[in-house]
Design an enzyme around this catalytic site. Structure first.
Site, PDB file in Angstrom:
ATOM      1  N   GLU A 158       0.818  -1.236   0.000  1.00  0.00           N
ATOM      2  CA  GLU A 158       0.000   0.000   0.000  1.00  0.00           C
ATOM      3  C   GLU A 158       0.847   1.280   0.000  1.00  0.00           C
ATOM      4  O   GLU A 158       0.561   2.228   0.747  1.00  0.00           O
ATOM      5  CB  GLU A 158      -0.978   0.001   1.198  1.00  0.00           C
ATOM      6  N   GLU A 160      -5.031  -8.639   0.581  1.00  0.00           N
ATOM      7  CA  GLU A 160      -5.763  -8.216   1.789  1.00  0.00           C
ATOM      8  C   GLU A 160      -7.208  -8.006   1.393  1.00  0.00           C
ATOM      9  O   GLU A 160      -7.498  -7.201   0.501  1.00  0.00           O
ATOM     10  CB  GLU A 160      -5.209  -6.906   2.367  1.00  0.00           C
TER      11      GLU A 160
HETATM   12  O1  AHR Z   1      -4.854  -5.399   7.610  1.00  0.00           O
HETATM   13  C1  AHR Z   1      -4.731  -4.175   8.247  1.00  0.00           C
HETATM   14  C2  AHR Z   1      -4.047  -3.112   7.428  1.00  0.00           C
HETATM   15  O2  AHR Z   1      -4.863  -2.723   6.383  1.00  0.00           O
HETATM   16  C3  AHR Z   1      -2.752  -3.485   6.778  1.00  0.00           C
HETATM   17  O3  AHR Z   1      -1.659  -3.306   7.600  1.00  0.00           O
HETATM   18  C4  AHR Z   1      -2.663  -2.524   5.643  1.00  0.00           C
HETATM   19  O4  AHR Z   1      -1.916  -3.028   4.572  1.00  0.00           O
HETATM   20  C5  AHR Z   1      -4.099  -2.201   5.314  1.00  0.00           C
HETATM   21  O5  AHR Z   1      -4.309  -0.860   5.211  1.00  0.00           O
HETATM   22  O1  AHR Z   2      -8.053   1.102   4.706  1.00  0.00           O
HETATM   23  C1  AHR Z   2      -6.894   1.639   5.207  1.00  0.00           C
HETATM   24  C2  AHR Z   2      -6.685   1.431   6.654  1.00  0.00           C
HETATM   25  O2  AHR Z   2      -7.525   2.272   7.408  1.00  0.00           O
HETATM   26  C3  AHR Z   2      -5.308   1.744   7.103  1.00  0.00           C
HETATM   27  O3  AHR Z   2      -4.447   0.655   7.051  1.00  0.00           O
HETATM   28  C4  AHR Z   2      -5.491   2.149   8.503  1.00  0.00           C
HETATM   29  O4  AHR Z   2      -4.461   2.975   8.960  1.00  0.00           O
HETATM   30  C5  AHR Z   2      -6.809   2.852   8.473  1.00  0.00           C
HETATM   31  O5  AHR Z   2      -7.468   2.693   9.689  1.00  0.00           O
END
Ligand code: AHR
Ligand code: AHR
Length: 511
Positions: free
Chosen positions: A187, A300
């Site tokens: 990301e 993810e």
């Molecule tokens: O899975 C939780 C977080 O969501 C991960 O660390 C990140 O890649 C995403 O934003």
């Molecule tokens: O969707 C992104 C996620 O939302 C990030 O990983 C986190 O920092 C935020 O809460």
């Protein structure tokens, strides 16, 4: 769902039909769509898969939680991604190897935590070997260097007489781990990243890293850091990295406090897969790499509402039946889009937005655990191209921050009867989410193929869509098993209860 099946609208809100032809094979389902993800975040590692302070007899001699391991084993995850997520953007793997007493405690900027480094590369590999998982490591492309990434690859995979391979031996592991999957960052586009970057700059850097990593070990598979599949980032990065990577990663979390927005969110993920697959096709054409082999790695995905379960507080979301229906719809997406998806990783394995929650004395299997286990157990083999008649959802779509509002317009046919099917050797399994909140849907079935009489059925249902499994009431929402006959279903069809998930399993006659 323009690809993966054909859909027509039902004449009314309570009837539908499913046509199943076992010869209409869309694609092989890659077992890796049932993969997982372990991040140094909240209680996923410490207090999740391991507990080094256990005093309740729940760990083995390596500190692995045995109750968690037992629950995870039923999920049958082939690959596990590690160590993040956002965490990897500032992770120096050398901090986590060697004698534990010498490992530094570090400030951790992704989740504003402290990292003890008591669990690192060798401990992760040991856990993977015990669990039967293939490891997938994500490289630090934030504060990390290419040298450091090459050193990690050498440490894990080299059997030569060089410094990092010998360091591994010194740390007690003679044989290389042969880690096949490596992620080129995570990301990088996100404003929450320690080193957020532009698509252009990321692609240039990832190109160089890919070249060097493959020089060191040409057998590895590299995963590019894409965005959602429907972002401008994906246009640039797919073009620049075509031919350099084996998989292209996308991420999406869906959720909403509104029932319909929650259960229809995965429609956006389905479009994301289709769009990015076409972008990769386009890149093959414009960059003159027609034979490049690259598939989507959805590394993810899940239902996550950060307002209910903030990342900085460990993201321990308590899931209800609605969320379980959304997870079943997510999995239907991966089956229908099997042609283009070569891996998917539910985020995350334990405690952090996970189907499994731990306490010091036990675990709870959340509502979302059950559709995952049923899919992973039964929906393997080949994905079928179905023809579905269903009432359509015509209302608005939205993610947790309103970002998926386009899905209704772009996707245009969001079926309330959300269906996929898999043929595995002699079994045909049909997975059906009835996403209607108001109506049971009586579906007719038409089959091409001959089947034995017995039909197995699993149903996940409760009158109350907000029902959850908790430590006080761990079995509030669990699947019920029943049976029917082929004659019954082919003549009278099957009525899918409102807001339910159902799996029907048929056995093919020998041809
Ligand atoms: O899975 C939780 C977080 O969501 C991960 O660390 C990140 O890649 C995403 O934003
Ligand atoms: O969707 C992104 C996620 O939302 C990030 O990983 C986190 O920092 C935020 O809460």
């Amino acid at each position: 769902m323009s690809e993966g099946q054909t859909i027509v609208e039902s004449a009314d809100n309570s009837s539908g039909a499913v046509k199943v032809d076992v010869d209409r094979v869309l694609a092989d389902i890659n077992d890796n769509i049932y993969s997982g993800f372990v991040e140094h975040m909240g209680r996923c590692v410490y207090g999740g898969i391991i507990d080094y302070e256990d005093s309740n007899g729940l760990t083995n001699d390596r500190g692995h939680r045995t109750d968690v391991a037992e629950a995870l084993k039923k999920m049958k995850m082939p690959v596990v991604r590690y160590p993040g997520g956002n965490f990897c953007a500032q992770y120096h793997w050398l901090d986590g190897v060697g004698p534990k007493e010498n490992r530094p405690r570090r400030v951790e900027l992704a989740w504003l935590n402290e990292e003890s480094n008591q669990f690192g590369t060798d401990e992760f590999m040991e856990w993977c070997e015990e669990m039967g998982y293939e490891p997938y490591l994500c490289l630090n492309m934030g504060t990390g260097t290419l040298d450091e990434a090459l050193a990690w690859l050498e440490y894990c995979n080299s059997d030569g007489n060089t410094y990092y391979a010998n360091l591994r031996r010194k740390n007690g592991r003679e044989k290389p781990y042969n880690v096949k999957y490596w992620g080129l960052g995570n990301e990088i586009w996100g404003p929450w990243q320690v080193e957020q970057d532009t698509a252009e700059h990321y692609a240039k850097k990832a190109y160089q890293w890919a070249k060097a990593l493959k020089l060191l070990d040409s057998s590895i598979q590299l995963v590019a850091c894409g965005c959602t599949g429907f972002d401008k980032w994906d246009i640039e990065v797919s073009q620049k990295l075509i031919g350099m990577v084996d998989m292209y990663s996308i991420h999406l979390y869906t959720s909403n406090t509104d029932y319909y927005k929650n259960v229809t969110g995965p429609a956006a993920a389905e479009r994301g897969i289709q769009i990015v697959s076409k972008l990769l096709d386009l890149a093959k054409i414009t960059e003159n790499k027609p034979n490049a082999s690259v598939k989507v790695c959805f590394d993810e995905w899940n239902v996550w509402d950060p307002a209910k379960a903030p990342g900085q507080h460990g993201a321990e979301q308590i899931y209800d039946l609605t969320d379980a229906l959304a997870v079943a719809s997510w999995l239907n997406v991966f089956i229908r889009q099997a042609r283009d998806v070569s891996m998917a990783n539910i985020a995350q394995a334990v405690n952090v937005i996970s189907p499994i929650l731990t306490s010091k004395t036990g675990i709870v299997l959340q509502t979302t655990y059950y559709p995952f286990v049923l899919f992973s157990e039964h929906m393997r083999g080949k994905s079928l191209n179905l023809h579905v008649t269903s009432p359509l959802y015509k209302g608005p779509t939205e993610g947790f921050e309103g970002e998926l509002h386009w899905a209704q317009g772009v996707e245009s046919q969001i079926a309330l009867l959300d269906v996929s099917a898999a043929v595995n050797d002699k079994t045909l399994t049909v997975a059906v989410v009835n996403r209607s909140l108001e109506n049971d849907i009586a579906a007719k079935f038409a089959f091409d193929g001959s089947f034995k009489s017995d039909v197995k059925i699993w149903t996940l249902y409760d009158d109350d869509v907000s029902k959850k499994n908790t430590f006080d009431s761990p079995n509030a929402v669990v699947p019920k098993e029943s049976s029917s006959s082929f004659a019954q279903i082919s003549s009278s069809g099957y009525t899918f209860q409102k807001h339910s998930f159902t799996m029907l399993q048929f056995t093919l006659e020998n041809k």
